[in-house]
Write an enzyme that holds these catalytic residues in place. Structure first.
Site, PDB file in Angstrom:
ATOM      1  N   GLU A 494       0.841  -1.192   0.000  1.00 35.02           N
ATOM      2  CA  GLU A 494       0.000   0.000   0.000  1.00 35.02           C
ATOM      3  C   GLU A 494       0.883   1.252   0.000  1.00 35.02           C
ATOM      4  O   GLU A 494       1.685   1.441   0.923  1.00 35.02           O
ATOM      5  CB  GLU A 494      -0.903  -0.022   1.238  1.00 35.02           C
ATOM      6  N   GLU A 525      -4.053  -6.922   2.917  1.00 34.27           N
ATOM      7  CA  GLU A 525      -2.831  -7.512   3.457  1.00 34.27           C
ATOM      8  C   GLU A 525      -2.683  -9.000   3.138  1.00 34.27           C
ATOM      9  O   GLU A 525      -1.573  -9.478   2.889  1.00 34.27           O
ATOM     10  CB  GLU A 525      -2.777  -7.299   4.976  1.00 34.27           C
ATOM     11  N   GLN A 547       1.958  -2.043   5.717  1.00 30.76           N
ATOM     12  CA  GLN A 547       2.240  -0.661   6.095  1.00 30.76           C
ATOM     13  C   GLN A 547       2.590  -0.502   7.577  1.00 30.76           C
ATOM     14  O   GLN A 547       3.549   0.193   7.924  1.00 30.76           O
ATOM     15  CB  GLN A 547       1.052   0.234   5.731  1.00 30.76           C
ATOM     16  N   ASP A 550       0.771  -3.590  13.135  1.00 27.61           N
ATOM     17  CA  ASP A 550      -0.535  -3.979  13.664  1.00 27.61           C
ATOM     18  C   ASP A 550      -1.435  -4.610  12.604  1.00 27.61           C
ATOM     19  O   ASP A 550      -2.302  -5.415  12.922  1.00 27.61           O
ATOM     20  CB  ASP A 550      -1.239  -2.751  14.250  1.00 27.61           C
ATOM     21  N   TYR A 551      -1.230  -4.239  11.340  1.00 27.54           N
ATOM     22  CA  TYR A 551      -2.097  -4.757  10.280  1.00 27.54           C
ATOM     23  C   TYR A 551      -1.601  -6.086   9.720  1.00 27.54           C
ATOM     24  O   TYR A 551      -2.243  -6.663   8.837  1.00 27.54           O
ATOM     25  CB  TYR A 551      -2.231  -3.707   9.166  1.00 27.54           C
ATOM     26  N   HIS A 592      -1.246   1.922  15.649  1.00 33.70           N
ATOM     27  CA  HIS A 592      -0.020   2.343  14.980  1.00 33.70           C
ATOM     28  C   HIS A 592       1.201   2.221  15.887  1.00 33.70           C
ATOM     29  O   HIS A 592       2.264   2.725  15.553  1.00 33.70           O
ATOM     30  CB  HIS A 592      -0.132   3.795  14.486  1.00 33.70           C
TER      31      HIS A 592
END
Length: 803
Positions: A494, A525, A547, A550-551, A592
């Site tokens: 991304e 993701e 990115q 956490d994701y 984040h």
């Protein structure tokens, strides 16, 4: 065995010989399923899952599969593999028994379920094989829908090669651009989000991806009307269909028992996909599943009598037999002869596979019997009679043999007359365990010259006038050298392409090296990781960017179920050296600034986990990993992008070794073990402690959590300081506990401690927003100061009064 006639069958596409050969394969596959289920019910195996009902459709699908193509399927593809000669009946049963012989069971070596197939993509030297000269299959996983994301990368490899033929030579000519990525999935599993995510991404990217959806009306016991909108996946996907002037996919439908129709449909779709790089979805409906989902259940419990009667009539093997008779291609005697031959082939394969399995440890059994004879000659234990019960079990396992031997060792350990025999028994146990460790616990990572652990250290070099620059510039210049150095290096994520990443690590790379090598993706993701796995299997060196750390959880199943286990579940025959690049730790707020290291450490064994403290270290890890064949996750520190560092004079060349901690500050009083941005906190705390009370702490940056301190340098530090504290940003009991176990248990450091070891993790909650939220959620300089001081006070209370 089959007639030599060559006259055409009724649809003018299939010769008589071909049609009869196909029927033989379909019937043989059905017999394998029947006998396989019977072996489980007879107690000779624990579980089985089979492809009955899909035989004819899979034969038609396999006819379009060419050398160089790739398969990413599901656990019912046995007929597809039989048709391509990638599966032998003996291997089918070896899988069910869990045979660990890699010659007999090459796809799984006893580490995976049956009907989980794979073909080698790498040789023993770690070099990519010539994949255009073989049929290729990615190693299957059981998590339904999990085979979809990597399809995207397999297909993308062909698109890159077609659009950038200048790269083909750097791929050792393993990708020509004409290959198709073949997928298969059950209709119920199309309810998974990763199915739709993959189809959407394929439609956007326009890559040669084909998916056969086998629709038998149920997902185990759940009927299709409770699973799929409009009770039809092809209807549900209509919005994805490609129209003039748009991107999208092509959808084709066919009944699963219509042999001529299936051949025509698959040929039309694959030819179109191969030529135009348009994704194709085949909805194969009116499919049956004669034996139910697996050996753990019965479909009679949830299907009506009417449904069962319909399935019997429209079973694909029965319908193909009827078609052969009605079209005059064969008569009943001819088919009965074929069926008799197929039954014999299946039965002989089963018997041979069983003998191979049970003979796998005859030598060890004979050695153990000799020891038992000698023990029985001196006692009245009657071990031979007891051991006969073990050897005569319906399913004699290695576990039963080693368990018997270990318990016998306990029984005789105090008998003075049996010490010689006990010594022999212990030696037998050791040999048996060493051999089984090779069968069941080896090949988690690469072990040859292509192992990341075999790559030596190359220091970063600096000139007298090396400027101080932001960390983002250091990693950016390093990537520039790497893209020049490795023509098969690609990256995507991304905002990775045009923008160059949210932190500018890829700034200017797309303009310089092209949109095919540096590209943007949607917010997806799971398929970003899937792209990386598929590309890596085909010889590319991908860096997949997530990115924020956490994701990563959105791609957790692809990382854990697929990538991390690939090397292990194929016993080193497949490698996908994907580098996953992300950023995390300290910044702002719950999503984040997370550090879910406990989750990663527990689920990503088989990958390496790099946790650099700055961007120079991060770049050094990329340089190391690109010379090896291990997959890895590199977590760049978010705070490091705008912090000044000296610019190395040898970007792309210096290498940080994996598993080798770095001593940041030498000390004599307390060892502080940490990583990533907490290293900076520890260095600041060290100065405060020294200035306040002359407390000297040794700050150790572990650099990688997997592998962890391979040379046991932390133990050497504890022998000096006799005190240790482990600090990190994960929850209590997370990575700090992991590090403690590694040091105290594996390195046996406990004996050198003067006081109890400590951990200094983050709070149990996720980090709150803002600078204050971070300070009160995570470890900080003052908390480390107090913990170290209290440890010193425990040992010397007079010298260190209560603060």
């Amino acid at each position: 065995m089959i007639l030599e006639k060559t006259e055409l069958a009724t649809n003018k596409q299939i010769s008589t010989k071909e049609a009869l050969e196909d029927y033989y394969i379909a019937y043989l596959s059905r017999q394998l399923s029947v006998l396989g289920r019977r072996e489980v019910h007879n107690g000779r195996a624990h579980f089985g899952i089979f492809g009955d009902g899909k035989e004819v459709a899979q034969i038609a699908y396999a006819k379009t599969f060419k050398k160089g193509d790739w398969r990413s399927g599901y656990y019912r593809d046995q007929t597809f593999m039989l048709a391509l000669d990638l599966l032998q009946p003996e291997e089918f049963f070896a899988m069910i028994y869990g045979d660990t012989d890699t010659e007999i069971n090459p796809s799984t070596a006893g580490r995976n379920f049956n009907n989980h197939f794979s073909t080698p993509n790498i040789n023993e030297k770690g070099e990519i094989k010539n994949l255009t000269e073989q049929y290729n299959s990615a190693s299957d996983i059981s998590s339904t829908g999990g085979q979809m994301p990597r399809l995207l990368g397999m297909a993308q490899a062909s698109k890159i090669a077609r659009q950038r033929p200048d790269l083909i030579q750097s791929l050792n000519n393993n990708v020509t651009g004409n290959e198709v990525a073949f997928g298969s999935i059950g209709d119920a599993s199309t309810s998974e989000g990763i199915f739709f995510e993959t189809i959407n991404a394929a439609g956007v990217m326009q890559v040669p991806l084909a998916v056969a959806i086998y629709d038998d009306g149920f997902g185990i016991s759940v009927p299709i009307e409770l699973q799929t909108t409009k009770s039809s996946i092809s209807e549900a996907l209509k919005g994805f269909e490609k129209e003039k002037g748009t991107n999208g996919i092509k959808i084709l439908k066919c009944k699963g028992w219509d042999y001529p129709g299936l051949i025509k449909t698959f040929k039309e779709g694959i030819d179109f996909c191969r030529k135009t790089h348009t994704p194709v979805v085949f909805h194969i409906y009116e499919v049956t599943q004669p034996q139910g989902h697996s050996t753990s259940g019965s479909h009679e419990r949830y299907k009506t009598k009417e449904r069962l009667a319909w399935e019997n009539e429209y079973d694909s093997v029965n319908q193909m037999r009827k078609w052969l008779l009605d079209s005059g291609i064969a008569d009943a005697d001819m088919l009965e002869e074929l069926e008799k031959s197929a039954k014999k082939r299946a039965k002989d394969a089963k018997n041979k596979a069983w003998k191979n399995y049970t003979d796998g440890y005859l030598k060890e059994r004979s050695e153990l019997k000799e020891i038992l004879h000698r023990i029985d000659s001196k006692t009245s234990l009657q071990n031979m009679r007891r051991f006969e019960k073990v050897t005569k079990k319906i399913f004699p396992t290695r576990r039963s043999h080693i368990s018997f031997a270990k318990r016998l060792n306990l029984e005789i350990h105090l008998n003075p007359d049996l010490q010689v025999e006990r010594k022999e028994l212990k030696a037998w146990i050791k040999r048996f365990e060493e051999r089984t460790a090779e069968f069941y616990s080896s090949s988690l990572y690469r072990i040859g010259n292509d192992s990341a652990l075999a790559i030596g250290s190359t220091p970063a070099e600096y000139k007298d006038d090396s400027p101080d620059v932001n960390g983002s510039e250091i990693v950016n210049k390093n990537f520039d050298v790497l893209f020049e150095k490795y023509p098969n290096l690609v990256t995507f994520g991304e905002d990775t392409g045009k923008l160059g990443g949210v932190n500018q690590g890829m700034k200017g790379m797309q303009a310089k090296y092209g949109i095919d090598r540096v590209s943007d993706t949607g917010i997806r993701e799971a398929t970003i990781i899937g792209q990386g796995i598929g590309l890596a299997l085909r010889g590319f060196r991908p860096i997949a960017e997530i990115q924020y750390l956490d994701y990563l959880i959105y791609a957790q199943s692809q990382l854990s179920d697929d990538l991390a286990t690939l090397q292990y579940r194929t016993k080193g025959k497949q490698a996908a050296p994907l580098i996953v690049r992300t950023r995390g730790h300290q910044l702002q707020g719950i999503w984040h600034a997370g550090s879910p290291m406990q989750m990663l450490l527990g689920s990503l064994r088989g990958m390496y986990l790099c946790v650099p403290r700055n961007l120079t270290q991060a770049a050094g890890f990329y340089n190391t990993l690109l010379e090896a064949n291990d997959p890895a996750l590199v977590i760049e520190p978010l705070k490091g992008y705008n912090v000044k560092e000296k610019l190395p004079a040898n970007p792309g060349e210096y290498k940080v070794p994996l598993g080798v901690p770095e001593i940041m500050i030498e000390g004599t009083d307390v060892t502080v073990v940490t990583y990533a941005w907490n290293v900076h906190h520890a260095v600041k705390a060290a100065k405060l402690l020294q200035d306040f009370k002359g407390i000297s702490i040794e700050v150790i940056d572990v650099q990688t959590l997997m592998p962890f301190d391979v040379n046991h340098s932390i133990l050497k530090s504890i022998k000096k300081t006799n005190k240790v504290i482990f600090m990190d940003e994960d929850v209590p009991g997370g990575a700090s506990a992991y590090m403690m176990q590694k040091v105290l248990e594996e390195q046996k450091a406990f004996d050198y401690l003067d006081t109890a070891p400590r951990t200094l993790p983050a709070r149990e909650h996720r980090p709150a927003y803002g600078i204050d939220g971070e300070y009160f959620s995570k470890p900080n300089v003052e908390r480390l100061f107090r913990n170290v001081y209290e440890m010193m006070r425990e040992v010397e209370p007079k010298r260190f009064p209560e603060l």
